[in-house]
Design a protein around this motif. Structure first.
Motif, PDB file in Angstrom:
ATOM      1  N   PHE A   1      -1.201  28.325  85.001  1.00  0.00           N
ATOM      2  CA  PHE A   1      -2.011  29.205  85.672  1.00  0.00           C
ATOM      3  C   PHE A   1      -1.567  29.888  87.098  1.00  0.00           C
ATOM      4  CE2 PHE A   1      -5.994  30.685  87.494  1.00  0.00           C
ATOM      5  CZ  PHE A   1      -6.419  31.892  86.873  1.00  0.00           C
ATOM      6  N   SER A   2      -1.133  28.915  88.055  1.00  0.00           N
ATOM      7  CA  SER A   2      -0.893  29.093  89.140  1.00  0.00           C
ATOM      8  C   SER A   2       0.463  30.182  89.234  1.00  0.00           C
ATOM      9  CB  SER A   2      -0.302  27.702  89.989  1.00  0.00           C
ATOM     10  OG  SER A   2      -1.596  27.050  89.983  1.00  0.00           O
ATOM     11  N   LEU A   3       1.487  29.780  88.437  1.00  0.00           N
ATOM     12  CA  LEU A   3       2.648  30.602  88.434  1.00  0.00           C
ATOM     13  C   LEU A   3       2.278  32.016  87.738  1.00  0.00           C
ATOM     14  CD1 LEU A   3       5.421  27.878  87.585  1.00  0.00           C
ATOM     15  CD2 LEU A   3       4.985  29.236  89.620  1.00  0.00           C
ATOM     16  N   ALA A   4       1.464  31.938  86.948  1.00  0.00           N
ATOM     17  CA  ALA A   4       0.983  33.287  86.348  1.00  0.00           C
ATOM     18  C   ALA A   4       0.402  34.066  87.210  1.00  0.00           C
ATOM     19  CB  ALA A   4       0.179  32.888  85.021  1.00  0.00           C
ATOM     20  N   MET A   5      -0.216  33.545  88.085  1.00  0.00           N
ATOM     21  CA  MET A   5      -0.947  34.384  89.217  1.00  0.00           C
ATOM     22  C   MET A   5       0.170  34.833  90.121  1.00  0.00           C
ATOM     23  SD  MET A   5      -4.397  32.283  90.202  1.00  0.00           S
ATOM     24  CE  MET A   5      -4.876  33.368  91.725  1.00  0.00           C
ATOM     25  N   LEU A   6       0.859  34.085  90.476  1.00  0.00           N
ATOM     26  CA  LEU A   6       2.177  34.224  91.369  1.00  0.00           C
ATOM     27  C   LEU A   6       3.113  35.344  90.897  1.00  0.00           C
ATOM     28  CD1 LEU A   6       3.840  33.527  94.148  1.00  0.00           C
ATOM     29  CD2 LEU A   6       5.012  31.896  92.589  1.00  0.00           C
ATOM     30  N   PHE A   7       3.539  35.385  89.360  1.00  0.00           N
ATOM     31  CA  PHE A   7       4.403  36.228  89.039  1.00  0.00           C
ATOM     32  C   PHE A   7       3.540  37.680  88.412  1.00  0.00           C
ATOM     33  CE2 PHE A   7       6.955  32.388  87.711  1.00  0.00           C
ATOM     34  CZ  PHE A   7       7.673  32.490  88.968  1.00  0.00           C
ATOM     35  N   ARG A   8       1.937  37.446  88.695  1.00  0.00           N
ATOM     36  CA  ARG A   8       1.438  38.633  88.076  1.00  0.00           C
ATOM     37  C   ARG A   8       1.373  38.822  86.432  1.00  0.00           C
ATOM     38  NH1 ARG A   8      -0.412  42.281  92.681  1.00  0.00           N
ATOM     39  NH2 ARG A   8       0.341  41.171  94.577  1.00  0.00           N
ATOM     40  N   LEU A   9       1.252  37.755  85.901  1.00  0.00           N
ATOM     41  CA  LEU A   9       1.371  37.787  84.278  1.00  0.00           C
ATOM     42  C   LEU A   9      -0.088  38.072  83.928  1.00  0.00           C
ATOM     43  CD1 LEU A   9       3.929  35.007  83.554  1.00  0.00           C
ATOM     44  CD2 LEU A   9       4.352  37.491  83.625  1.00  0.00           C
ATOM     45  N   ASN A  10      -0.170  38.285  82.759  1.00  0.00           N
ATOM     46  CA  ASN A  10      -1.556  38.140  81.807  1.00  0.00           C
ATOM     47  C   ASN A  10      -2.082  36.669  81.638  1.00  0.00           C
ATOM     48  OD1 ASN A  10      -3.664  38.043  79.903  1.00  0.00           O
ATOM     49  ND2 ASN A  10      -2.832  39.928  79.093  1.00  0.00           N
ATOM     50  N   LYS A  11      -2.826  36.366  82.672  1.00  0.00           N
ATOM     51  CA  LYS A  11      -3.311  34.764  82.720  1.00  0.00           C
ATOM     52  C   LYS A  11      -3.887  34.400  81.481  1.00  0.00           C
ATOM     53  CE  LYS A  11      -4.858  36.443  86.677  1.00  0.00           C
ATOM     54  NZ  LYS A  11      -3.912  37.449  86.902  1.00  0.00           N
ATOM     55  N   ALA A  12      -4.686  35.117  80.728  1.00  0.00           N
ATOM     56  CA  ALA A  12      -5.222  34.551  79.520  1.00  0.00           C
ATOM     57  C   ALA A  12      -4.034  34.438  78.547  1.00  0.00           C
ATOM     58  CB  ALA A  12      -6.401  35.801  78.961  1.00  0.00           C
ATOM     59  N   LEU A  13      -3.292  35.367  78.307  1.00  0.00           N
ATOM     60  CA  LEU A  13      -2.199  35.150  77.226  1.00  0.00           C
ATOM     61  C   LEU A  13      -1.365  33.774  77.634  1.00  0.00           C
ATOM     62  CD1 LEU A  13      -0.825  38.500  76.545  1.00  0.00           C
ATOM     63  CD2 LEU A  13      -2.315  36.876  75.053  1.00  0.00           C
ATOM     64  N   VAL A  14      -0.931  33.657  79.086  1.00  0.00           N
ATOM     65  CA  VAL A  14      -0.391  32.449  79.304  1.00  0.00           C
ATOM     66  C   VAL A  14      -1.056  31.033  79.139  1.00  0.00           C
ATOM     67  CG1 VAL A  14       0.537  31.149  81.530  1.00  0.00           C
ATOM     68  CG2 VAL A  14       1.124  33.576  81.027  1.00  0.00           C
ATOM     69  N   ILE A  15      -2.328  31.132  79.350  1.00  0.00           N
ATOM     70  CA  ILE A  15      -3.131  29.776  78.983  1.00  0.00           C
ATOM     71  C   ILE A  15      -3.330  29.798  77.701  1.00  0.00           C
ATOM     72  CG2 ILE A  15      -5.579  28.883  79.366  1.00  0.00           C
ATOM     73  CD1 ILE A  15      -3.801  28.686  81.737  1.00  0.00           C
TER      74      ILE A  15
END
Length: 175
Positions: free
Chosen positions: A76-90
């Motif tokens: 979640f932290s890296l998804a926020m940093l890289f501006r990814l889709n957080k819901a899909l990452v989780i």
């Protein structure tokens, strides 16, 4: 006695909050709100197919990487940093749920055998899998799990991207 009094006060405050905001809170979990959440976060039309595929591939990678217990926090932290889709990452990082852990460990050992060469040990895929057997050959497991995470993340990201391109959604005209 003061702790009991404080607990009673907190309990009465909680009861008042539930009475005041209970319907609003329960309304958050309605079927319509759930559909709206899925549409907004998972199937966000503003996000490109590349971003969604990258998010899923990164989630799979983070789900397999051997930082047990911290995978979702780091993902979640890296998804926020890289501006990814957080819901899909989780969602994708949940590949390491309980029934899949023995399979991931077994495949990590097999993949790690490639990297350690002569020190390779075979591990049977049966009931003898334990923390002790993993700790005896930790190097093989670590190399294998990192390489498995990279390969699985790349493969799932590319497959997702291909599927998004094949099943391209046609825009719905506004009425």
């Amino acid at each position: 006695m003061s702790y009991i009094k404080k607990a009673g006060i907190k309990l009465s405050e909680l009861w008042r909050w539930i009475a005041r905001y209970g319907n609003t809170f329960i309304g958050l979990f309605s079927k319509e709100k759930g559909r709206q959440f899925l549409k907004q976060h998972l199937f966000n039309p503003d996000h490109s197919a590349q971003l969604k595929a990258l998010s899923i591939g990164f989630g799979i990678f983070m789900g397999i990487v051997p930082i047990w217990g911290f995978q979702l926090l780091v993902a979640f932290s890296l998804a926020m940093l890289f501006r990814l889709n957080k819901a899909l990452v989780i969602l994708a990082a949940h590949i390491s749920f309980a029934p899949m852990i023995p399979v991931i460990i077994f495949l990590s050992y097999k993949a790690g055998g490639f990297w350690v060469g002569d020190k390779t040990t075979d591990m049977p895929f049966d009931g003898s899998l334990s923390l002790k057997s993993i700790s005896l050959h930790l190097e093989q497991y670590l190399y294998g799990s990192i390489s498995l995470a990279i390969v699985a993340g790349l493969a799932s990201g590319l497959l997702t991207f291909a599927l998004f391109k094949i099943v391209k959604r046609k825009p719905v005209p506004a009425v």
